[in-house]
Design a protein around this motif. Structure first.
Motif, PDB file in Angstrom:
ATOM      1  N   ILE A 141      71.717  82.304 -51.504  1.00  0.00           N
ATOM      2  CA  ILE A 141      72.651  83.764 -51.310  1.00  0.00           C
ATOM      3  C   ILE A 141      73.649  82.661 -50.056  1.00  0.00           C
ATOM      4  O   ILE A 141      74.640  82.828 -49.199  1.00  0.00           O
ATOM      5  CB  ILE A 141      71.903  84.535 -50.278  1.00  0.00           C
ATOM      6  CG1 ILE A 141      71.028  83.999 -48.775  1.00  0.00           C
ATOM      7  CG2 ILE A 141      70.611  85.263 -51.154  1.00  0.00           C
ATOM      8  CD1 ILE A 141      70.930  83.990 -47.758  1.00  0.00           C
ATOM      9  N   LEU A 142      73.785  81.194 -49.983  1.00  0.00           N
ATOM     10  CA  LEU A 142      74.344  80.619 -49.863  1.00  0.00           C
ATOM     11  C   LEU A 142      75.783  80.332 -50.474  1.00  0.00           C
ATOM     12  O   LEU A 142      75.712  79.742 -51.702  1.00  0.00           O
ATOM     13  CB  LEU A 142      74.024  78.743 -49.706  1.00  0.00           C
ATOM     14  CG  LEU A 142      72.956  79.519 -48.371  1.00  0.00           C
ATOM     15  CD1 LEU A 142      71.857  77.770 -48.212  1.00  0.00           C
ATOM     16  CD2 LEU A 142      73.436  79.893 -46.719  1.00  0.00           C
ATOM     17  N   SER A 143      76.978  79.892 -49.810  1.00  0.00           N
ATOM     18  CA  SER A 143      78.143  78.906 -50.789  1.00  0.00           C
ATOM     19  C   SER A 143      78.525  77.566 -50.894  1.00  0.00           C
ATOM     20  O   SER A 143      78.143  76.941 -50.224  1.00  0.00           O
ATOM     21  CB  SER A 143      79.425  79.749 -49.741  1.00  0.00           C
ATOM     22  OG  SER A 143      79.814  79.429 -48.215  1.00  0.00           O
ATOM     23  N   HIS A 146      79.205  76.788 -47.467  1.00  0.00           N
ATOM     24  CA  HIS A 146      77.570  76.856 -46.474  1.00  0.00           C
ATOM     25  C   HIS A 146      76.888  75.404 -46.617  1.00  0.00           C
ATOM     26  O   HIS A 146      76.495  74.500 -46.034  1.00  0.00           O
ATOM     27  CB  HIS A 146      76.792  77.945 -46.544  1.00  0.00           C
ATOM     28  CG  HIS A 146      77.615  79.010 -46.218  1.00  0.00           C
ATOM     29  ND1 HIS A 146      77.570  80.715 -46.880  1.00  0.00           N
ATOM     30  CD2 HIS A 146      78.466  78.953 -45.192  1.00  0.00           C
ATOM     31  CE1 HIS A 146      78.282  81.311 -46.128  1.00  0.00           C
ATOM     32  NE2 HIS A 146      78.654  80.630 -45.542  1.00  0.00           N
ATOM     33  N   ILE A 189      77.329  80.972 -41.339  1.00  0.00           N
ATOM     34  CA  ILE A 189      76.566  81.583 -42.258  1.00  0.00           C
ATOM     35  C   ILE A 189      76.471  82.946 -41.815  1.00  0.00           C
ATOM     36  O   ILE A 189      76.545  83.653 -43.040  1.00  0.00           O
ATOM     37  CB  ILE A 189      75.263  80.517 -42.545  1.00  0.00           C
ATOM     38  CG1 ILE A 189      75.044  78.973 -43.164  1.00  0.00           C
ATOM     39  CG2 ILE A 189      74.012  80.845 -43.683  1.00  0.00           C
ATOM     40  CD1 ILE A 189      73.946  78.740 -43.464  1.00  0.00           C
ATOM     41  N   ASP A 192      79.104  84.785 -41.963  1.00  0.00           N
ATOM     42  CA  ASP A 192      79.502  85.056 -43.400  1.00  0.00           C
ATOM     43  C   ASP A 192      78.965  85.421 -44.684  1.00  0.00           C
ATOM     44  O   ASP A 192      79.313  86.404 -45.696  1.00  0.00           O
ATOM     45  CB  ASP A 192      80.235  83.467 -44.253  1.00  0.00           C
ATOM     46  CG  ASP A 192      81.401  82.992 -42.996  1.00  0.00           C
ATOM     47  OD1 ASP A 192      82.341  83.867 -42.573  1.00  0.00           O
ATOM     48  OD2 ASP A 192      81.244  81.525 -43.627  1.00  0.00           O
ATOM     49  N   THR A 193      77.971  85.823 -44.276  1.00  0.00           N
ATOM     50  CA  THR A 193      76.774  85.939 -45.158  1.00  0.00           C
ATOM     51  C   THR A 193      76.359  87.946 -45.083  1.00  0.00           C
ATOM     52  O   THR A 193      75.581  87.577 -44.032  1.00  0.00           O
ATOM     53  CB  THR A 193      75.444  85.329 -45.479  1.00  0.00           C
ATOM     54  OG1 THR A 193      75.616  83.996 -45.861  1.00  0.00           O
ATOM     55  CG2 THR A 193      74.345  86.309 -46.678  1.00  0.00           C
ATOM     56  N   TRP A 199      70.556  91.083 -54.193  1.00  0.00           N
ATOM     57  CA  TRP A 199      70.134  90.777 -53.544  1.00  0.00           C
ATOM     58  C   TRP A 199      68.524  91.701 -53.914  1.00  0.00           C
ATOM     59  O   TRP A 199      68.396  93.131 -53.365  1.00  0.00           O
ATOM     60  CB  TRP A 199      70.376  90.415 -51.279  1.00  0.00           C
ATOM     61  CG  TRP A 199      70.892  89.911 -51.483  1.00  0.00           C
ATOM     62  CD1 TRP A 199      72.145  89.768 -52.512  1.00  0.00           C
ATOM     63  CD2 TRP A 199      71.102  89.150 -49.978  1.00  0.00           C
ATOM     64  NE1 TRP A 199      73.117  88.309 -51.306  1.00  0.00           N
ATOM     65  CE2 TRP A 199      72.108  88.662 -50.192  1.00  0.00           C
ATOM     66  CE3 TRP A 199      70.894  89.412 -49.065  1.00  0.00           C
ATOM     67  CZ2 TRP A 199      73.100  87.994 -49.128  1.00  0.00           C
ATOM     68  CZ3 TRP A 199      70.843  88.331 -47.783  1.00  0.00           C
ATOM     69  CH2 TRP A 199      72.287  87.846 -48.053  1.00  0.00           C
TER      70      TRP A 199
END
Length: 394
Positions: A141-143, A146, A189, A192-193, A199
């Motif tokens: 789920i992290l860009s 991130h 994080i 932004d998430t 999910w």
């Protein structure tokens, strides 16, 4: 049962315990201290004793001669002692409180150093705990942004860890920068998430659980913005005070050297397209610090805002340098992750240069335009409103 609360800070000097005005005067005739002053506390209503930090005349060796210097000493003060009074539930008034040498904790005159060591340990534990929560987040789920920020935060924490047992003067400021930098990384994080339909239920539950743990932990450990102030006042301000104390000629020489492009070179980091830019922004940080403490000293209204910006710029630079240094080590060891670490460190360094440059420019140009002036006034008003509401809620 004994319940101890810390009474280190004072209303007139915010969190700068070194500016404490509370004093304990020693009488050799009576062989005791007389304590006078006012302190703030957190849980004093339930406390039976207070750790009070007060200035005492402490003998030190200066150029081979014994001299008395006013330094901080920590006292364990019973709440029931004569002259001790709790006011409005958050203020401790001390009037002619008699204490003996047995009430001194540690060595007389060493309280500031002990407090800074405790602050360093708190910062380190806070940063390490937040990193544990960051690592628990599902990586999918992290860009990319991130991931580079996490890599830089990890690198900075590793650098502090490497110096834990060494007498490095910058340990405190580095642990402060890492603590609020790590917190800012996690805040970014979470901001932004947002969970999406793609999910899984497990991912949603993990994200919600980690978010709650982080917010609870941060709430229990005060407002982490205060770490910016500690970082700025213990590190950046010390550099700024150099400009205040330096002669006019020394200051002119430094400005001249910077104007013709002479600056320190960064050693020990991976060769990067960002190296020259980092060296340049470090000079800009020095210029911004000088600007804040030499040209802007009369503007007390926005000095706290300036300190926050300087500390944040400092944090971006520190994270960038430590991440590039870590990438260099990975390359030298021919690690299987060397290439990805180089990409992550360069990505963060590029972003850090941009952020630090903007922050330094804001410090230098503060109040130079009507928009800046009105912005500072608005920030000051908002700050006063927030403080008033916090007091009312308490």
């Amino acid at each position: 049962n004994i319940v101890v609360d810390v009474a280190a800070f004072e209303e007139n000097c915010l969190r700068d315990v070194a500016r404490s005005e509370t004093e304990a005067v020693f009488s050799s005739d009576e062989d005791n201290f007389t304590l006078n002053g006012e302190k703030c506390f957190i849980n004093g209503e339930s406390a039976t004793h207070f750790l009070v930090f007060a200035k005492t005349d402490t003998p030190v060796q200066v150029d081979g001669e014994a001299k008395l210097v006013r330094k901080l000493t920590c006292f364990l003060v019973p709440k029931s002692a004569e002259g001790v009074k709790v006011v409005n539930g958050d203020k401790l008034v001390l009037k002619n409180v008699i204490l003996t040498a047995a009430d001194v904790l540690g060595t007389a005159g060493d309280a500031y150093k002990d407090l800074m060591i405790a602050q360093h340990n708190f910062n380190y534990i806070f940063a390490a705990s937040v990193l544990g929560l960051v690592r628990a987040l599902p990586t999918e789920i992290l860009s990319a942004h991130h991931l580079s920020s996490i890599y830089a935060a990890e690198s900075a924490l590793y650098a502090v860890t490497a110096n834990l047992d060494k007498p490095v003067d910058d340990n405190l400021i580095e642990s402060c920068l890492v603590a609020f930098g790590m917190s800012a990384t996690m805040d970014g994080i979470l901001a932004d998430t947002l969970p999406t339909p793609s999910w899984s239920t497990e991912q949603c539950n993990d994200f919600a659980r980690i978010s709650k743990m982080f917010n609870d932990f941060k709430g229990q450990n005060e407002n982490t913005n205060i770490l910016r102030m500690v970082a700025a006042t213990c590190g950046v301000e010390e550099f700024g005070l150099y400009f205040k104390q330096a002669s006019t000629m020394e200051t002119i020489q430094l400005r001249t050297l910077r104007s013709i492009g002479i600056k320190d070179k960064l050693n020990g980091i991976a060769a990067s397209s960002q190296t020259a830019a980092l060296e340049t922004v470090i000079v800009r940080l020095a210029e911004a610090t000088e600007s804040c403490f030499v040209r802007h000293t009369q503007r007390a209204l926005d000095q706290q805002l300036m300190l926050h910006r300087l500390a944040e710029a400092n944090q971006h630079i520190y994270f960038a340098v430590t991440s590039l240094a870590r990438a260099k080590v990975a390359g030298a060891l021919k690690s299987s992750t060397a290439e990805s670490e180089k990409l992550l460190s360069e990505a963060y360094a590029a972003n850090a240069v941009g952020e630090a440059t903007v922050l330094c420019s804001e410090v230098v140009s503060s109040g130079s335009t009507p928009d800046e002036t009105y912005s500072r006034m608005a920030a000051g008003v908002c700050d006063q409103v927030v403080k008033a509401r916090m007091v009312k809620l308490e």
